[in-house]
Design a protein around this motif. Structure first.
Motif, PDB file in Angstrom:
ATOM      1  N   THR A   1     -11.472  13.855  12.838  1.00 30.31           N
ATOM      2  CA  THR A   1     -11.393  12.468  12.348  1.00 30.31           C
ATOM      3  C   THR A   1     -10.686  11.590  13.377  1.00 30.31           C
ATOM      4  OG1 THR A   1     -11.321  13.304  10.091  1.00 30.31           O
ATOM      5  CG2 THR A   1     -10.607  11.024  10.411  1.00 30.31           C
ATOM      6  N   MET A   2      -9.587  12.083  13.948  1.00 29.88           N
ATOM      7  CA  MET A   2      -8.858  11.312  14.962  1.00 29.88           C
ATOM      8  C   MET A   2      -9.756  11.051  16.183  1.00 29.88           C
ATOM      9  SD  MET A   2      -5.889  10.606  13.759  1.00 29.88           S
ATOM     10  CE  MET A   2      -4.656  10.262  15.017  1.00 29.88           C
ATOM     11  N   LYS A   3     -10.516  12.054  16.542  1.00 29.38           N
ATOM     12  CA  LYS A   3     -11.427  11.926  17.687  1.00 29.38           C
ATOM     13  C   LYS A   3     -12.461  10.833  17.414  1.00 29.38           C
ATOM     14  CE  LYS A   3     -12.350  15.586  20.750  1.00 29.38           C
ATOM     15  NZ  LYS A   3     -12.603  16.994  20.824  1.00 29.38           N
ATOM     16  N   LYS A   4     -13.043  10.859  16.191  1.00 29.78           N
ATOM     17  CA  LYS A   4     -14.046   9.849  15.839  1.00 29.78           C
ATOM     18  C   LYS A   4     -13.450   8.449  15.875  1.00 29.78           C
ATOM     19  CE  LYS A   4     -17.858  11.043  13.238  1.00 29.78           C
ATOM     20  NZ  LYS A   4     -18.601  10.923  12.011  1.00 29.78           N
ATOM     21  N   LEU A   5     -12.151   8.336  15.548  1.00 28.44           N
ATOM     22  CA  LEU A   5     -11.481   7.034  15.543  1.00 28.44           C
ATOM     23  C   LEU A   5     -10.919   6.686  16.927  1.00 28.44           C
ATOM     24  CD1 LEU A   5      -9.589   7.350  12.130  1.00 28.44           C
ATOM     25  CD2 LEU A   5     -11.609   5.931  12.607  1.00 28.44           C
TER      26      LEU A   5
ATOM     27  N   ARG B   1       8.401   3.477  11.058  1.00 33.19           N
ATOM     28  CA  ARG B   1       9.425   2.429  11.154  1.00 33.19           C
ATOM     29  C   ARG B   1       8.885   1.098  10.635  1.00 33.19           C
ATOM     30  NH1 ARG B   1       9.533   4.782  16.198  1.00 33.19           N
ATOM     31  NH2 ARG B   1       8.711   2.889  17.133  1.00 33.19           N
ATOM     32  N   ARG B   2       9.808   0.224  10.260  1.00 27.03           N
ATOM     33  CA  ARG B   2       9.441  -1.101   9.719  1.00 27.03           C
ATOM     34  C   ARG B   2       8.383  -1.798  10.573  1.00 27.03           C
ATOM     35  NH1 ARG B   2       9.764  -1.208   5.243  1.00 27.03           N
ATOM     36  NH2 ARG B   2      11.667  -0.721   4.152  1.00 27.03           N
ATOM     37  N   GLY B   3       7.416  -2.385   9.926  1.00 24.34           N
ATOM     38  CA  GLY B   3       6.408  -3.176  10.627  1.00 24.34           C
ATOM     39  C   GLY B   3       5.220  -2.367  11.127  1.00 24.34           C
ATOM     40  N   GLN B   4       5.322  -1.032  11.086  1.00 26.27           N
ATOM     41  CA  GLN B   4       4.215  -0.206  11.582  1.00 26.27           C
ATOM     42  C   GLN B   4       3.070  -0.131  10.567  1.00 26.27           C
ATOM     43  OE1 GLN B   4       5.987   3.596  12.742  1.00 26.27           O
ATOM     44  NE2 GLN B   4       6.092   2.883  14.860  1.00 26.27           N
ATOM     45  N   HIS B   5       1.882   0.118  11.094  1.00 28.62           N
ATOM     46  CA  HIS B   5       0.706   0.294  10.229  1.00 28.62           C
ATOM     47  C   HIS B   5       0.476   1.783   9.974  1.00 28.62           C
ATOM     48  CE1 HIS B   5      -0.610  -3.819  11.760  1.00 28.62           C
ATOM     49  NE2 HIS B   5      -0.500  -3.941  10.448  1.00 28.62           N
ATOM     50  N   VAL B   6       0.406   2.129   8.705  1.00 33.94           N
ATOM     51  CA  VAL B   6       0.193   3.528   8.295  1.00 33.94           C
ATOM     52  C   VAL B   6      -1.106   3.586   7.500  1.00 33.94           C
ATOM     53  CG1 VAL B   6       1.168   5.490   7.039  1.00 33.94           C
ATOM     54  CG2 VAL B   6       2.708   3.812   8.126  1.00 33.94           C
ATOM     55  N   LEU B   7      -1.999   4.466   7.921  1.00 36.16           N
ATOM     56  CA  LEU B   7      -3.300   4.585   7.252  1.00 36.16           C
ATOM     57  C   LEU B   7      -3.363   5.928   6.512  1.00 36.16           C
ATOM     58  CD1 LEU B   7      -6.124   3.276   6.884  1.00 36.16           C
ATOM     59  CD2 LEU B   7      -6.866   4.619   8.864  1.00 36.16           C
ATOM     60  N   LEU B   8      -3.501   5.855   5.182  1.00 35.00           N
ATOM     61  CA  LEU B   8      -3.667   7.063   4.369  1.00 35.00           C
ATOM     62  C   LEU B   8      -5.166   7.258   4.138  1.00 35.00           C
ATOM     63  CD1 LEU B   8      -1.005   6.311   1.551  1.00 35.00           C
ATOM     64  CD2 LEU B   8      -0.621   7.166   3.891  1.00 35.00           C
ATOM     65  N   ILE B   9      -5.655   8.478   4.337  1.00 33.15           N
ATOM     66  CA  ILE B   9      -7.090   8.745   4.127  1.00 33.15           C
ATOM     67  C   ILE B   9      -7.235   9.990   3.245  1.00 33.15           C
ATOM     68  CG2 ILE B   9      -9.348   8.960   5.184  1.00 33.15           C
ATOM     69  CD1 ILE B   9      -8.090   8.330   7.896  1.00 33.15           C
ATOM     70  N   GLY B  10      -7.878   9.798   2.097  1.00 32.20           N
ATOM     71  CA  GLY B  10      -8.088  10.927   1.184  1.00 32.20           C
ATOM     72  C   GLY B  10      -9.541  11.352   1.168  1.00 32.20           C
TER      73      GLY B  10
ATOM     74  N   VAL C   1      -3.393   1.120  14.515  1.00 30.39           N
ATOM     75  CA  VAL C   1      -2.752   2.049  13.567  1.00 30.39           C
ATOM     76  C   VAL C   1      -1.671   2.853  14.280  1.00 30.39           C
ATOM     77  CG1 VAL C   1      -3.139   4.016  12.036  1.00 30.39           C
ATOM     78  CG2 VAL C   1      -4.858   2.206  12.204  1.00 30.39           C
ATOM     79  N   ASP C   2      -0.469   2.862  13.706  1.00 33.28           N
ATOM     80  CA  ASP C   2       0.633   3.624  14.301  1.00 33.28           C
ATOM     81  C   ASP C   2       0.627   5.075  13.827  1.00 33.28           C
ATOM     82  OD1 ASP C   2       2.216   1.501  15.796  1.00 33.28           O
ATOM     83  OD2 ASP C   2       1.928   0.572  13.827  1.00 33.28           O
ATOM     84  N   TRP C   3       0.313   5.266  12.519  1.00 33.62           N
ATOM     85  CA  TRP C   3       0.326   6.621  11.960  1.00 33.62           C
ATOM     86  C   TRP C   3      -0.872   6.815  11.048  1.00 33.62           C
ATOM     87  CZ3 TRP C   3       3.406   9.740  14.374  1.00 33.62           C
ATOM     88  CH2 TRP C   3       4.572   9.242  14.956  1.00 33.62           C
ATOM     89  N   VAL C   4      -1.558   7.926  11.237  1.00 35.30           N
ATOM     90  CA  VAL C   4      -2.638   8.310  10.326  1.00 35.30           C
ATOM     91  C   VAL C   4      -2.128   9.487   9.484  1.00 35.30           C
ATOM     92  CG1 VAL C   4      -5.012   9.132  10.123  1.00 35.30           C
ATOM     93  CG2 VAL C   4      -4.378   7.606  12.003  1.00 35.30           C
TER      94      VAL C   4
ATOM     95  N   GLU D   1      -1.045  12.231  18.803  1.00 36.18           N
ATOM     96  CA  GLU D   1       0.381  11.904  18.587  1.00 36.18           C
ATOM     97  C   GLU D   1       0.564  10.987  17.382  1.00 36.18           C
ATOM     98  OE1 GLU D   1      -1.023  11.258  21.872  1.00 36.18           O
ATOM     99  OE2 GLU D   1      -0.540  13.391  22.137  1.00 36.18           O
ATOM    100  N   ARG D   2      -0.506  10.303  16.962  1.00 34.44           N
ATOM    101  CA  ARG D   2      -0.374   9.381  15.820  1.00 34.44           C
ATOM    102  C   ARG D   2      -0.732  10.042  14.486  1.00 34.44           C
ATOM    103  NH1 ARG D   2      -2.800   3.700  18.128  1.00 34.44           N
ATOM    104  NH2 ARG D   2      -2.171   4.062  20.273  1.00 34.44           N
ATOM    105  N   LEU D   3      -0.975  11.338  14.531  1.00 34.31           N
ATOM    106  CA  LEU D   3      -1.373  12.076  13.327  1.00 34.31           C
ATOM    107  C   LEU D   3      -0.150  12.766  12.724  1.00 34.31           C
ATOM    108  CD1 LEU D   3      -3.790  13.283  11.648  1.00 34.31           C
ATOM    109  CD2 LEU D   3      -3.822  15.136  13.330  1.00 34.31           C
ATOM    110  N   VAL D   4       0.068  12.596  11.431  1.00 34.58           N
ATOM    111  CA  VAL D   4       1.145  13.321  10.744  1.00 34.58           C
ATOM    112  C   VAL D   4       0.538  14.603  10.167  1.00 34.58           C
ATOM    113  CG1 VAL D   4       2.848  13.264   8.885  1.00 34.58           C
ATOM    114  CG2 VAL D   4       2.348  11.175  10.196  1.00 34.58           C
ATOM    115  N   VAL D   5       1.136  15.739  10.541  1.00 29.53           N
ATOM    116  CA  VAL D   5       0.583  17.045  10.139  1.00 29.53           C
ATOM    117  C   VAL D   5       1.605  17.837   9.327  1.00 29.53           C
ATOM    118  CG1 VAL D   5      -0.325  19.255  10.991  1.00 29.53           C
ATOM    119  CG2 VAL D   5      -0.885  17.131  12.201  1.00 29.53           C
TER     120      VAL D   5
END
Ligand code: COA
Length: 319
Positions: A256-260, A296-305, A240-243, A265-269
């Motif tokens: 959550t980032m710690k558990k994963l 950026r193109r090709g990156q994996h973005v994970l949305l978590i609600g 995952v590039d961005w959470v 740096e990969r967390l959008v805040v």
């Protein structure tokens, strides 16, 4: 046919309410709010701004980013816990305010802070099955209207705003997979229980929350659903590039980032500037990270609600 996001947008009301201003209303402090939540400020809708107005601003940006016109949209899904009115849906009102007259479908999703993830997943199913072509998915909220401004335990946490995405059919999948969950037995720890009966409000019309219980539950299910969604795509957290989690509290996101086992740096805040904007938080954060060039193109973005209900879910995107 698979579906991908072709454009995003966001809108924040002009009025900013800082922690120091809140400390003049209730017994709190900038220091307490920052250290417990990561929130520095939030935006508050003007008296004449409805949830649909915030949604329309965000929608226009997303439609323009997708190089479309409002008439190209044949499905509108609005995720909100603060609709303009009991009925009709805020989505139908948004359709009218956008000037769309061709009779495409429009409906709301009630999944509280997981609302955008739910809405995106449902819209993706409809676009990929051919039930809709160009879907406008919006998370929009005016929580300032359902807060008890004398309750320091809740009023410091939330803010108003809207985020939107346009979903289109694509040769390559943008949305790879999604998973949605709910457990209504936890509904009492986060709710706005008031109802209208015979012309009067019965029960409190304000947000009620058991903060510690919500915190614990949120951290557990966010990490669990992230792993479930990644496994379905045959990926691991390291891919995952961005959470982009629901922005409720920086400590919930960090845990959550710690558990994963993912670096921060990969967390959008955005919670520092927006507070918790419920269904609007994820699409606004997504729009910010796209527009500032992080995603950026090709990156994996994970949305978590995660949110009231309890509801939770995640959507994995290859950008
Ligand atoms: N300012 C100052 N004190 C406050 C306060 C405020 N705004 N809000 C609550 N307090 C007080 C409480 O009255 C309590 O005082 P007491 O111990 O004398 O009874 C104390 O702070 C609670 O402190 P603590 O237990 O250390 O708080 P916390 O670390 O659990 O943080 C939350 C409280 C609400 C920030 C935290 O539980 C939380 O973020 N929960 C999840 C909320 C959420 O994300 N909801 C939306 C999910 S979609």
């Amino acid at each position: 046919m698979p579906a991908r996001i072709a454009g995003t947008g966001r809108y924040l009301p002009a009025k900013v309410l800082t922690n120091d201003e809140l400390a003049q209303r209730v017994a709190t402090s900038d220091e307490w709010i920052r250290t417990r939540t990561g929130i520095h400020q939030r935006h508050i809708a003007a008296a004449n701004e409805q949830t649909s107005d915030l949604a329309v601003h965000a929608a226009r940006e997303a439609i323009a980013a997708a190089s479309m016109e409002p008439d190209d949209i044949d499905l509108i899904v609005v995720a909100t816990a603060t609709p303009d009115m009991i009925f009709p849906s805020t989505a139908a009102i948004v359709q009218d305010k956008l000037g769309i007259r061709h009779g495409g479908a429009a409906f709301d999703i009630a999944a509280v802070c997981s609302g955008f993830v739910y809405a995106l997943s449902i819209a993706e199913s409809m676009v990929s099955s051919g039930g809709a072509r160009n879907a406008l998915v919006i998370g929009a909220e005016t929580y300032s209207r359902i807060l008890d401004w004398s309750d320091r335990g809740t009023c410091v946490l939330f803010g108003d705003g809207a985020g939107a995405a346009v979903l289109v059919p694509a040769a390559e999948p943008g949305i790879l997979t999604s998973h949605l969950h709910a457990d209504g037995s936890h509904r009492h720890i986060l709710c706005t229980p008031g109802t209208i009966q015979h012309g009067a409000i019965v029960g409190t019309p304000f947000v009620h929350m058991d903060g510690a219980a919500v915190f614990k539950f949120a951290v557990k299910v966010m990490a669990d659903v992230a792993v479930e969604t990644l496994a379905a795509a045959k990926l691991t957290p390291a891919d995952v590039d961005w959470v982009i989690p629901h922005q409720a509290n920086i400590r919930i996101m960090d845990a959550t980032m710690k558990k994963l086992h993912l670096p921060e740096e990969r967390l959008v805040v955005t919670v520092d500037r927006h507070g918790n904007t419920s269904a609007a938080s994820i699409p606004m954060a997504l729009d910010i990270a796209i527009r500032d060039g992080r995603i950026r193109r090709g990156q994996h973005v994970l949305l978590i609600g995660v949110g009231g209900g309890f509801t939770w879910g995640s959507v994995l995107i290859r950008w």
